[in-house]
Design a protein around this motif. Structure first.
Motif, mmCIF file in Angstrom:
data_model
loop_
_atom_site.group_PDB
_atom_site.id
_atom_site.type_symbol
_atom_site.label_atom_id
_atom_site.label_comp_id
_atom_site.label_asym_id
_atom_site.label_seq_id
_atom_site.Cartn_x
_atom_site.Cartn_y
_atom_site.Cartn_z
ATOM 1 N N TRP A 144 17.270 20.792 -22.108
ATOM 2 C CA TRP A 144 16.782 20.364 -20.799
ATOM 3 C C TRP A 144 17.826 19.558 -20.033
ATOM 4 O O TRP A 144 18.037 19.764 -18.848
ATOM 5 N N PHE A 145 18.480 18.629 -20.718
ATOM 6 C CA PHE A 145 19.453 17.768 -20.057
ATOM 7 C C PHE A 145 20.896 18.160 -20.380
ATOM 8 O O PHE A 145 21.829 17.457 -20.014
ATOM 9 N N PRO A 147 23.029 20.715 -19.331
ATOM 10 C CA PRO A 147 23.980 20.925 -18.228
ATOM 11 C C PRO A 147 24.363 19.641 -17.508
ATOM 12 O O PRO A 147 25.532 19.450 -17.157
ATOM 13 N N TRP A 148 23.403 18.761 -17.289
ATOM 14 C CA TRP A 148 23.720 17.500 -16.605
ATOM 15 C C TRP A 148 24.650 16.641 -17.451
ATOM 16 O O TRP A 148 25.590 16.018 -16.933
ATOM 17 N N LEU A 149 24.419 16.595 -18.760
ATOM 18 C CA LEU A 149 25.279 15.819 -19.643
ATOM 19 C C LEU A 149 26.690 16.394 -19.676
ATOM 20 O O LEU A 149 27.678 15.646 -19.701
ATOM 21 N N GLN A 150 26.815 17.726 -19.660
ATOM 22 C CA GLN A 150 28.140 18.330 -19.653
ATOM 23 C C GLN A 150 28.873 18.047 -18.351
ATOM 24 O O GLN A 150 30.091 17.814 -18.355
ATOM 25 N N ASP A 151 28.149 18.050 -17.234
ATOM 26 C CA ASP A 151 28.794 17.758 -15.951
ATOM 27 C C ASP A 151 29.324 16.334 -15.889
ATOM 28 O O ASP A 151 30.295 16.058 -15.178
ATOM 29 N N HIS A 152 28.701 15.414 -16.629
ATOM 30 C CA HIS A 152 29.119 14.013 -16.613
ATOM 31 C C HIS A 152 29.889 13.629 -17.875
ATOM 32 O O HIS A 152 30.099 12.442 -18.134
ATOM 33 N N ASN A 153 30.309 14.646 -18.652
ATOM 34 C CA ASN A 153 31.123 14.412 -19.853
ATOM 35 C C ASN A 153 30.460 13.446 -20.839
ATOM 36 O O ASN A 153 31.098 12.549 -21.395
#
Length: 322
Positions: A144-145, A147-153
């Motif tokens: 769920w989270f 993609p967002w975690l990958q975008d913010h490293n």
């Protein structure tokens, strides 16, 4: 009821009495007692003492030098360090949560109290592997989270944060479950008396509630720490088994064993066994004091009637109290 009955034997002088011993209905015959004790000792020897002795025997099978060499291996040191770090983060957080939750549940009435009590028991009914899988579904690359975690490293799964989160989940009931029945048995009399005397909420907690549950708190922390250091299922799912980075001691033991490096595997396992023995000793100490506290709590009546305070001497003489 006494086990002995006093009867007067006819013909004896006055005051001369014979004591007739009644059979104790709750005591088995000596042969049965010895049989039960023998079965219990045999069970402990087969399933506890012998495996524990085998761990230390295998650990030192190649000598003391190899034992310390296995523990000094960089991967083993990394596993020990990660295990200690995980426990050092998870245990204090569970201590704070358990203390706050038990204080709310035992001392106050509020909506959702039954739901909170049920949620505290949730990790006991969920498999650790399932709990680890839940974190993967939430914070994994396809979660769920994710993609967002990958975008913010930000990396949680296959990293230390995921291991800590999984450990916190499987260990957070231990402190609360030890403190809730103890606080409920103690009641609210002392806190109410402190409130009447003008104590604030923090003063009541720090000077009344916390000292009364210190041994129960220590008992819960010991159990929580033991589970945190020995957890395998949930940590195995979220760690990724990256050798030297995300392997805790239980995972490192599994890797060494699968590589047929038995002596090194048992060397690391012996460290966990030593921690278990230390935990057992601390548990017995805390359990002894905790049982005494619970007996004292049950001995205090819930309501002892109105309290009548006699006037101070200066008040009785008509002089104001300084």
């Amino acid at each position: 009821m006494s086990r002995d009955s006093v009867t007067t034997v006819p013909g004896n002088p006055p005051g001369a009495e014979a004591v007739r011993r009644r059979p104790d209905p709750v005591t088995e015959r000596r042969a049965v007692r010895w049989l039960l004790v023998g079965v219990a000792l045999l069970f402990l020897a087969l399933f506890l003492v012998v495996p524990l002795a085998a761990v230390f025997y295998q650990a030192f099978s190649k000598g003391i030098a190899f034992y310390f060499e296995a523990l000094a291996d960089p991967d083993a040191l990394s596993a020990i360090q990660l295990t200690v770090i995980t426990a050092a983060i998870a245990v204090p957080l569970n201590l704070v949560f358990g203390l706050a939750a038990s204080w709310c549940i035992a001392k106050f009435e509020f909506r959702g109290k039954a739901l909170l009590t049920t949620l505290i028991d949730l990790p006991f009914s969920v498999s650790p592997v399932i709990s680890g899988l839940i974190y993967v579904l939430m914070f994994g690359a396809q979660g769920w989270f994710g993609p967002w975690l990958q975008d913010h490293n930000v990396q949680i799964i296959f990293a230390v944060p995921g291991i800590v989160l999984a450990t916190i989940f499987v260990t957070f009931p231990f402190v609360a479950r030890e403190l809730i029945p103890l606080m409920q048995a103690q009641g609210n009399d002392e806190e109410e008396a402190a409130h009447v005397l003008g104590a604030s909420g923090w003063q009541m907690f720090r000077r009344v509630t916390l000292p009364n549950v210190r041994w129960g708190l220590l008992y819960g922390v010991i159990l929580c720490n033991a589970r945190a250091m020995g957890e395998f299922g949930a940590v195995s799912v979220v760690s990724g088994h990256i050798r030297g980075q995300t392997d805790t001691m239980p995972l490192h033991v599994e890797i060494l064993y699968n590589e047929y490096n038995f002596s090194a595997a048992f060397a690391v396992a012996s460290v966990l066994a030593l921690l278990a023995l230390v935990t057992l000793a601390l548990k017995l100490l805390a359990e002894r004091h905790l049982s005494a506290e619970r007996v004292d709590a049950r001995a205090v009546p819930a309501y002892a009637g109105p309290v009548t305070l006699s006037p101070a001497p200066s008040q009785a003489a008509g002089r104001p109290v300084q």
